[in-house]
Design an enzyme around this catalytic site. Sequence first.
Site, PDB file in Angstrom:
ATOM      1  CD1 TRP A 237      -3.728   2.855  -7.670  1.00  0.00           C
ATOM      2  CD2 TRP A 237      -3.707   0.746  -7.571  1.00  0.00           C
ATOM      3  NE1 TRP A 237      -4.941   2.337  -7.536  1.00  0.00           N
ATOM      4  CE2 TRP A 237      -5.165   1.050  -7.359  1.00  0.00           C
ATOM      5  CE3 TRP A 237      -3.596  -0.653  -7.102  1.00  0.00           C
ATOM      6  CZ2 TRP A 237      -5.906   0.415  -7.009  1.00  0.00           C
ATOM      7  CZ3 TRP A 237      -4.420  -1.599  -6.907  1.00  0.00           C
ATOM      8  CH2 TRP A 237      -5.873  -0.960  -6.942  1.00  0.00           C
TER       9      TRP A 237
ATOM     10  CG  ASP B  32       3.995   1.932 -13.286  1.00  0.00           C
ATOM     11  OD1 ASP B  32       3.818   1.651 -14.325  1.00  0.00           O
ATOM     12  OD2 ASP B  32       2.733   2.069 -12.785  1.00  0.00           O
TER      13      ASP B  32
ATOM     14  CE1 TYR C  17      -2.496   4.033 -10.948  1.00  0.00           C
ATOM     15  CE2 TYR C  17       0.050   4.137 -10.504  1.00  0.00           C
ATOM     16  CZ  TYR C  17      -1.154   3.537 -11.115  1.00  0.00           C
ATOM     17  OH  TYR C  17      -1.088   2.364 -11.829  1.00  0.00           O
TER      18      TYR C  17
ATOM     19  CG  HIS D  54      -4.617   3.937 -16.137  1.00  0.00           C
ATOM     20  ND1 HIS D  54      -4.205   4.694 -15.178  1.00  0.00           N
ATOM     21  CD2 HIS D  54      -4.432   2.578 -15.760  1.00  0.00           C
ATOM     22  CE1 HIS D  54      -3.987   3.840 -14.095  1.00  0.00           C
ATOM     23  NE2 HIS D  54      -3.991   2.636 -14.548  1.00  0.00           N
TER      24      HIS D  54
ATOM     25  CE  LYS E  15       0.209   2.568 -15.162  1.00  0.00           C
ATOM     26  NZ  LYS E  15       1.000   3.174 -13.851  1.00  0.00           N
TER      27      LYS E  15
HETATM   28  P1  A2P Z   1       2.722  -1.760   2.223  1.00  0.00           P
HETATM   29  O1  A2P Z   1       2.673  -0.577   1.112  1.00  0.00           O
HETATM   30  O2  A2P Z   1       2.196  -1.051   3.580  1.00  0.00           O
HETATM   31  O3  A2P Z   1       4.013  -2.407   2.435  1.00  0.00           O
HETATM   32  P2  A2P Z   1       0.911  -4.689  -4.988  1.00  0.00           P
HETATM   33  O4  A2P Z   1       2.356  -4.538  -5.302  1.00  0.00           O
HETATM   34  O5  A2P Z   1       0.292  -6.370  -5.407  1.00  0.00           O
HETATM   35  O6  A2P Z   1       0.031  -3.771  -5.313  1.00  0.00           O
HETATM   36  O7  A2P Z   1       0.899  -5.239  -3.330  1.00  0.00           O
HETATM   37  C1  A2P Z   1       0.970  -3.932  -2.710  1.00  0.00           C
HETATM   38  C2  A2P Z   1       0.654  -4.491  -1.098  1.00  0.00           C
HETATM   39  O8  A2P Z   1       1.187  -5.266  -0.561  1.00  0.00           O
HETATM   40  C3  A2P Z   1       0.459  -3.153  -0.388  1.00  0.00           C
HETATM   41  O9  A2P Z   1      -0.638  -3.438   0.672  1.00  0.00           O
HETATM   42  C4  A2P Z   1       1.895  -3.322   0.407  1.00  0.00           C
HETATM   43  O10 A2P Z   1       1.816  -2.796   1.847  1.00  0.00           O
HETATM   44  C5  A2P Z   1       2.044  -4.805   0.732  1.00  0.00           C
HETATM   45  N1  A2P Z   1       3.287  -5.199   0.615  1.00  0.00           N
HETATM   46  C6  A2P Z   1       4.526  -4.886  -0.465  1.00  0.00           C
HETATM   47  N2  A2P Z   1       5.345  -5.265  -0.142  1.00  0.00           N
HETATM   48  C7  A2P Z   1       5.336  -6.298   0.973  1.00  0.00           C
HETATM   49  C8  A2P Z   1       6.102  -7.166   1.557  1.00  0.00           C
HETATM   50  N3  A2P Z   1       7.411  -7.524   1.223  1.00  0.00           N
HETATM   51  N4  A2P Z   1       5.580  -7.841   2.677  1.00  0.00           N
HETATM   52  C9  A2P Z   1       4.346  -7.757   3.036  1.00  0.00           C
HETATM   53  N5  A2P Z   1       3.421  -6.920   2.431  1.00  0.00           N
HETATM   54  C10 A2P Z   1       3.986  -6.244   1.398  1.00  0.00           C
END
Ligand code: A2P
Length: 283
Positions: free
Chosen positions: A24, A48, A53, A111, A78
């Site tokens: 997403w 996924d 998306y 979805h 979805k």
């Molecule tokens: P990015 O894509 O720039 O890494 P969720 O999975 O809950 O939707 O969260 C996704 C968000 O968390 C995105 O903004 C992603 O940014 C960020 N993110 C994903 N993995 C990490 C990580 N290991 N540390 C910090 N931020 C992360």
Amino acid sequence: MKSLTDTYKLLNGVKIPCIGFGTWQVEDGEEAVSSVKSALEVGYRHIDTAQGYDNEGSVGTAVKQSGIDRKDIFITSKLTNTVRGYQQTLDAIEESMKKLQTDYVDLFLIHWPNPAGFRDNWEEMNAESWRAFEELYHQKHLRAIGISNFHPHHIAALMRTATVVPMVNQIRLCPGETQDEVVDYSRAQGMLLEAYSPLGVGKIFDVPELKELAKKYDKTIAQIAIRWSLQRGYLPLPKSVNDDRIKENAEVFDFELNEEDVQLIADLKGCAGYSDDPDKVSW
Ligand code: A2P
């Protein structure tokens, strides 16, 4: 769970890798192709995506370019909110398969239960779409079928005409958001709970209690949240477009949270916000 390729078993016996790579808000094109390929290189075998998306084509391209056997990768998509009805659903899923460059999808979900455009007749429209899902399931174009964002009353309505029980309910589950009623009701029917936004769409990183736990276990906050998700029996779907984080989010198999800490994380009510009310969404 001991590795990324360990599986949960769905109601019909189909095995699903215990962490999925979430897409997403991953932009179609270069960003989606390269991040899905990175995930596959690190060892994720579960991707996924969703019609909504707008990146199914890139997922298909990444899977092809990875050189990994199609049968070794679990792909979920979805049905989008603007499509309901029997024939419309069959057509839309065929279109997904074309974009994904495959003649079967491992898991297909409705979805949202109550899209804005079908607010007056969502029960009938979901029933018709589900009939199409069941047909494609019996024809083996879909290995498993399920739902997303469904609350108990949406599930009960679907079950009035369903002949195949949904195998999965994918909902927002993250530190402080456990949707206990939805989880208990879904589990009572045998569904696996998938956790979208397991990092609270990035909102968990400022939570002091999670910072403390990260220190205590010598892990990152993301790893604590993903490990928590697995220990709660959910299937987390972390999203990242950053190679280092994609790898980091998969390194959650060499430690265990103790029971009190699992509960502490569940009890951080609303620390990363709550999901939208599916009966009120504007999409
Ligand atoms: P990015 O894509 O720039 O890494 P969720 O999975 O809950 O939707 O969260 C996704 C968000 O968390 C995105 O903004 C992603 O940014 C960020 N993110 C994903 N993995 C990490 C990580 N290991 N540390 C910090 N931020 C992360």
